[in-house]
Design a protein around this motif. Structure first.
Motif, mmCIF file in Angstrom:
data_model
loop_
_atom_site.group_PDB
_atom_site.id
_atom_site.type_symbol
_atom_site.label_atom_id
_atom_site.label_comp_id
_atom_site.label_asym_id
_atom_site.label_seq_id
_atom_site.Cartn_x
_atom_site.Cartn_y
_atom_site.Cartn_z
ATOM 1 N N ALA A 59 -31.592 14.879 68.688
ATOM 2 C CA ALA A 59 -30.967 13.562 68.526
ATOM 3 C C ALA A 59 -31.770 12.485 69.244
ATOM 4 O O ALA A 59 -32.134 12.629 70.414
ATOM 5 N N GLY A 60 -32.064 11.402 68.520
ATOM 6 C CA GLY A 60 -32.771 10.284 69.099
ATOM 7 C C GLY A 60 -34.233 10.541 69.374
ATOM 8 O O GLY A 60 -34.876 9.761 70.084
ATOM 9 N N ARG A 61 -34.775 11.613 68.815
ATOM 10 C CA ARG A 61 -36.152 11.984 69.111
ATOM 11 C C ARG A 61 -37.000 12.012 67.843
ATOM 12 O O ARG A 61 -36.499 12.016 66.721
ATOM 13 N N ARG A 62 -38.283 12.084 68.050
ATOM 14 C CA ARG A 62 -39.252 12.102 66.954
ATOM 15 C C ARG A 62 -39.699 13.547 66.743
ATOM 16 O O ARG A 62 -40.209 14.201 67.669
ATOM 17 N N THR A 63 -39.495 14.063 65.534
ATOM 18 C CA THR A 63 -39.747 15.473 65.247
ATOM 19 C C THR A 63 -40.687 15.625 64.063
ATOM 20 O O THR A 63 -40.471 15.032 63.004
ATOM 21 N N ALA A 64 -41.737 16.407 64.250
ATOM 22 C CA ALA A 64 -42.643 16.728 63.147
ATOM 23 C C ALA A 64 -42.130 17.967 62.423
ATOM 24 O O ALA A 64 -41.744 18.950 63.059
ATOM 25 N N VAL A 65 -42.118 17.910 61.099
ATOM 26 C CA VAL A 65 -41.743 19.045 60.259
ATOM 27 C C VAL A 65 -42.975 19.432 59.457
ATOM 28 O O VAL A 65 -43.458 18.655 58.622
ATOM 29 N N ILE A 66 -43.514 20.617 59.698
ATOM 30 C CA ILE A 66 -44.724 21.083 59.013
ATOM 31 C C ILE A 66 -44.311 22.078 57.926
ATOM 32 O O ILE A 66 -43.715 23.111 58.213
ATOM 33 N N GLY A 67 -44.634 21.784 56.675
ATOM 34 C CA GLY A 67 -44.273 22.660 55.571
ATOM 35 C C GLY A 67 -43.922 21.851 54.344
ATOM 36 O O GLY A 67 -43.646 20.647 54.426
ATOM 37 N N SER A 68 -43.901 22.506 53.170
ATOM 38 C CA SER A 68 -43.686 21.772 51.924
ATOM 39 C C SER A 68 -42.674 22.432 51.002
ATOM 40 O O SER A 68 -42.567 22.065 49.841
ATOM 41 N N GLY A 69 -41.918 23.398 51.515
ATOM 42 C CA GLY A 69 -40.977 24.098 50.657
ATOM 43 C C GLY A 69 -39.534 23.824 51.004
ATOM 44 O O GLY A 69 -39.196 22.824 51.642
ATOM 45 N N ALA A 70 -38.671 24.740 50.600
ATOM 46 C CA ALA A 70 -37.236 24.572 50.784
ATOM 47 C C ALA A 70 -36.866 24.448 52.249
ATOM 48 O O ALA A 70 -35.942 23.716 52.614
ATOM 49 N N THR A 90 -32.250 41.129 33.873
ATOM 50 C CA THR A 90 -32.621 39.940 33.114
ATOM 51 C C THR A 90 -32.476 38.751 34.041
ATOM 52 O O THR A 90 -31.389 38.474 34.545
ATOM 53 N N LEU A 91 -33.586 38.046 34.284
ATOM 54 C CA LEU A 91 -33.573 36.928 35.220
ATOM 55 C C LEU A 91 -33.323 35.618 34.492
ATOM 56 O O LEU A 91 -33.737 35.441 33.348
ATOM 57 N N PRO A 92 -32.640 34.660 35.152
ATOM 58 C CA PRO A 92 -32.555 33.316 34.575
ATOM 59 C C PRO A 92 -33.941 32.710 34.497
ATOM 60 O O PRO A 92 -34.846 33.103 35.227
ATOM 61 N N GLU A 93 -34.106 31.751 33.624
ATOM 62 C CA GLU A 93 -35.450 31.210 33.362
ATOM 63 C C GLU A 93 -36.109 30.664 34.619
ATOM 64 O O GLU A 93 -37.307 30.801 34.821
ATOM 65 N N THR A 94 -35.310 30.057 35.499
ATOM 66 C CA THR A 94 -35.896 29.499 36.719
ATOM 67 C C THR A 94 -35.875 30.482 37.863
ATOM 68 O O THR A 94 -36.441 30.238 38.903
ATOM 69 N N GLY A 95 -35.218 31.594 37.699
ATOM 70 C CA GLY A 95 -35.121 32.566 38.785
ATOM 71 C C GLY A 95 -34.151 32.102 39.849
ATOM 72 O O GLY A 95 -33.494 31.082 39.733
ATOM 73 N N VAL A 96 -34.045 32.887 40.883
ATOM 74 C CA VAL A 96 -33.174 32.573 42.013
ATOM 75 C C VAL A 96 -34.062 32.598 43.237
ATOM 76 O O VAL A 96 -34.224 33.593 43.905
ATOM 77 N N CYS A 97 -34.710 31.489 43.508
ATOM 78 C CA CYS A 97 -35.798 31.462 44.476
ATOM 79 C C CYS A 97 -35.315 31.526 45.909
ATOM 80 O O CYS A 97 -34.285 31.001 46.243
ATOM 81 N N GLY A 98 -36.153 32.125 46.737
ATOM 82 C CA GLY A 98 -35.927 32.088 48.165
ATOM 83 C C GLY A 98 -34.530 32.453 48.534
ATOM 84 O O GLY A 98 -33.773 31.623 49.004
ATOM 85 N N GLY A 99 -34.151 33.707 48.314
ATOM 86 C CA GLY A 99 -32.788 34.148 48.483
ATOM 87 C C GLY A 99 -32.048 33.516 49.622
ATOM 88 O O GLY A 99 -30.851 33.316 49.557
ATOM 89 N N ALA A 100 -32.715 33.205 50.727
ATOM 90 C CA ALA A 100 -32.040 32.638 51.874
ATOM 91 C C ALA A 100 -32.038 31.130 51.890
ATOM 92 O O ALA A 100 -31.470 30.527 52.769
ATOM 93 N N GLY A 101 -32.639 30.510 50.926
ATOM 94 C CA GLY A 101 -32.750 29.078 50.992
ATOM 95 C C GLY A 101 -33.698 28.635 52.081
ATOM 96 O O GLY A 101 -33.725 27.469 52.449
ATOM 97 N N LEU A 102 -34.485 29.561 52.613
ATOM 98 C CA LEU A 102 -35.386 29.236 53.712
ATOM 99 C C LEU A 102 -36.822 29.619 53.425
ATOM 100 O O LEU A 102 -37.695 29.392 54.238
ATOM 101 N N PHE A 103 -37.082 30.234 52.302
ATOM 102 C CA PHE A 103 -38.433 30.705 52.037
ATOM 103 C C PHE A 103 -39.187 29.662 51.225
ATOM 104 O O PHE A 103 -38.741 29.239 50.177
ATOM 105 N N ASP A 104 -40.334 29.237 51.747
ATOM 106 C CA ASP A 104 -41.113 28.200 51.082
ATOM 107 C C ASP A 104 -41.578 28.642 49.707
ATOM 108 O O ASP A 104 -41.949 29.775 49.483
ATOM 109 N N ALA A 105 -41.572 27.697 48.777
ATOM 110 C CA ALA A 105 -42.147 27.919 47.453
ATOM 111 C C ALA A 105 -43.157 26.819 47.197
ATOM 112 O O ALA A 105 -42.911 25.665 47.513
#
Length: 464
Positions: A198-209, A409-424
């Motif tokens: 809170a109230g601080r400057r934070t760098a976030v390194i990464g480009s995925g979910a 049978t997978l959906p066309e887009t798949g179900v990526c990054g099961g945990a919502g935390l894995f970069d794609a």
């Protein structure tokens, strides 16, 4: 295998989604599993991101054999259309499944080595007739060795996140700055964690979910009464293109699309600035204790209070060193699987179902499944993991017809990054363009509007 070996259990390493599903499929094949989990409870790794909601619905997160076993206990499946959090997945599915498996699941048991009994990796003689020997360290420090007819490694990659360094190695000074660096999406609902950002400057390194999630959470904090002055600095190794924020409203996975839109809003509204084309070479400590990121090109960013590194994960292969594994030299995935999951060619929806043959190694009877089977590739599917273990269990039971049969049978887009935390990767090789000169861009400013809307600035294409 000889008779004594077939009477031994199949050791499954890890009591996460893939490991527990593997045990359920083995039980369904009348093969006795023994699941070894380093944590004190099932789903220990999932519990570490309990605050994050999955992209996938309950209908895509419950293994059929596991559900069959759970039904015998009176378990009721949650709403198939609902999106659980990691905590929901652990409490409402993984723990009940571990309870149903009973004494077949041992917690507080860390696997430190796997080999063939009486054979190191050099020895050929009579090798395949020997059982596997699994060395474990218990929570109280005791060491044990167990024998197994086969080994299924479903330990995942959560414990080995990738570093900030752009070369794949930790940046110079990264380890020394560990007090201000985290490799997880922080839970900003926890008071102590919230106070840290809170109230601080934070760098976030990464480009995925993961990065999307962190940026969205920091933006929410910036607009809260206790978060005035909170600012994000989004550090990308590539440039910004039309696909940077995912599919948005067009995404066939609404939860994933909404996350990308939230991250886009965070930068458009000025809660985060973006630094493009920046590969971290060093992390230096400023006089006031804050951190300065230094790029491979010599650029130095303004000091930040905290750094969140979300650059993906990699497998821990150290305890498998005495086994003869056939791994792809780039992805560290099984050689037969690697061409099917190469992120330069595939997204989560284009990875075909696969099983025991693609997961096999020169060492018969050992399989890497789940997230670990993907090595460093990011686009893993929970449903794909369940199909993997179904096939492997059938193969161990000698039913090769069932093992070779595709039952997914997978959906066309798949179900990526099961945990919502894995970069794609947000671009595939040859797609998207990088800005000609990496620069600091406030995405709400007119100069960057073209990049946000997908109008690529002039310049040649480059890799991520």
């Amino acid at each position: 295998m000889n008779a004594p070996t077939t009477e031994l259990p199949v050791v499954v390493i890890g009591a996460g989604p893939a490991g527990l599903a593997a045990a359920a499929h083995l039980v369904d094949q009348d093969i006795e599993p023994l699941v070894l989990e380093t944590g004190v409870r099932a789903g220990a790794a999932v519990r570490e991101w309990a605050h994050v909601r999955l992209f996938s619905t309950w209908g895509e997160l419950v293994d059929p054999a596991a559900e069959k076993l759970l039904t015998l206990t009176g378990w009721t499946r949650p709403d198939p259309a609902a999106h659980p959090s990691g905590g929901d997945w652990a409490d409402l599915y993984l723990q009940p499944l571990a309870d149903a498996l009973g004494e077949r699941v041992r917690t507080g048991a860390t696997v430190t080595g796997v080999s063939r009994a009486g054979r190191d990796r050099i020895v050929d003689a009579d090798r395949e007739q020997q059982p596997f020997v699994v060395h474990i360290t218990c929570a109280d420090g005791r060491e044990e060795r167990l024998l197994a007819r086969a080994v299924i490694d479903a330990s995942g990659t959560w414990a080995t996140p990738s570093p900030a360094g752009g070369s794949g190695l930790p940046a110079l000074g990264e380890k020394a700055a560990a007090d201000r660096i985290t490799y997880r999406v922080p839970d900003l609902k926890e008071p102590a964690v919230r106070a840290r950002y809170a109230g601080r400057r934070t760098a976030v390194i990464g480009s995925g979910a993961s990065a999307f999630t962190a940026l969205a959470h920091l933006a929410d904090l910036a607009t809260a009464a206790d978060g005035a002055g909170t600012k994000g600095v989004w550090v990308l190794r590539r440039g910004i293109s039309g696909s940077t924020f995912g599919g948005g409203e067009a995404d066939q996975l609404p939860a994933r699309g909404a996350l990308g839109l939230a991250a886009e809003a965070a930068v458009e509204e000025g809660h985060a600035d973006a630094v493009t084309g920046f590969r971290t070479e060093a992390v230096e400590r400023a006089d006031d204790g804050r951190l300065i990121l230094v790029g491979e090109d010599g650029r130095r960013l303004d000091p930040v209070d905290e750094v969140i590194v979300l650059t993906g994960f990699r497998p821990d292969l150290t305890f498998l060193d005495e086994l003869r594994l056939g791994l792809d030299e780039r992805l560290q995935a099984p050689a037969g699987l690697a061409p099917l999951i190469d992120p330069n060619q595939h997204s989560c929806g284009t990875v075909p179902p696969h099983g025991h043959r693609e997961l096999s190694h020169p060492e018969p009877g050992v399989y890497l499944v789940g997230m670990k089977s993907y090595g460093r590739a990011p686009t893993f599917l929970a449903m794909t993991g369940y199909e993997q273990v179904r096939s492997v269990a059938a193969a161990l039971a000698g039913d090769l017809d069932a093992a070779d049969r595709v039952e997914l049978t997978l959906p066309e887009t798949g179900v990526c990054g099961g945990a919502g935390l894995f970069d794609a990767p947000d671009t595939q090789e040859g797609d998207g363009c990088c800005v000609p000169t990496p620069q600091l861009v406030q995405l709400g400013a007119p100069a960057a509007a073209g990049a946000v809307t997908g109008e690529a600035p002039a310049g040649g294409c480059c890799s991520s």
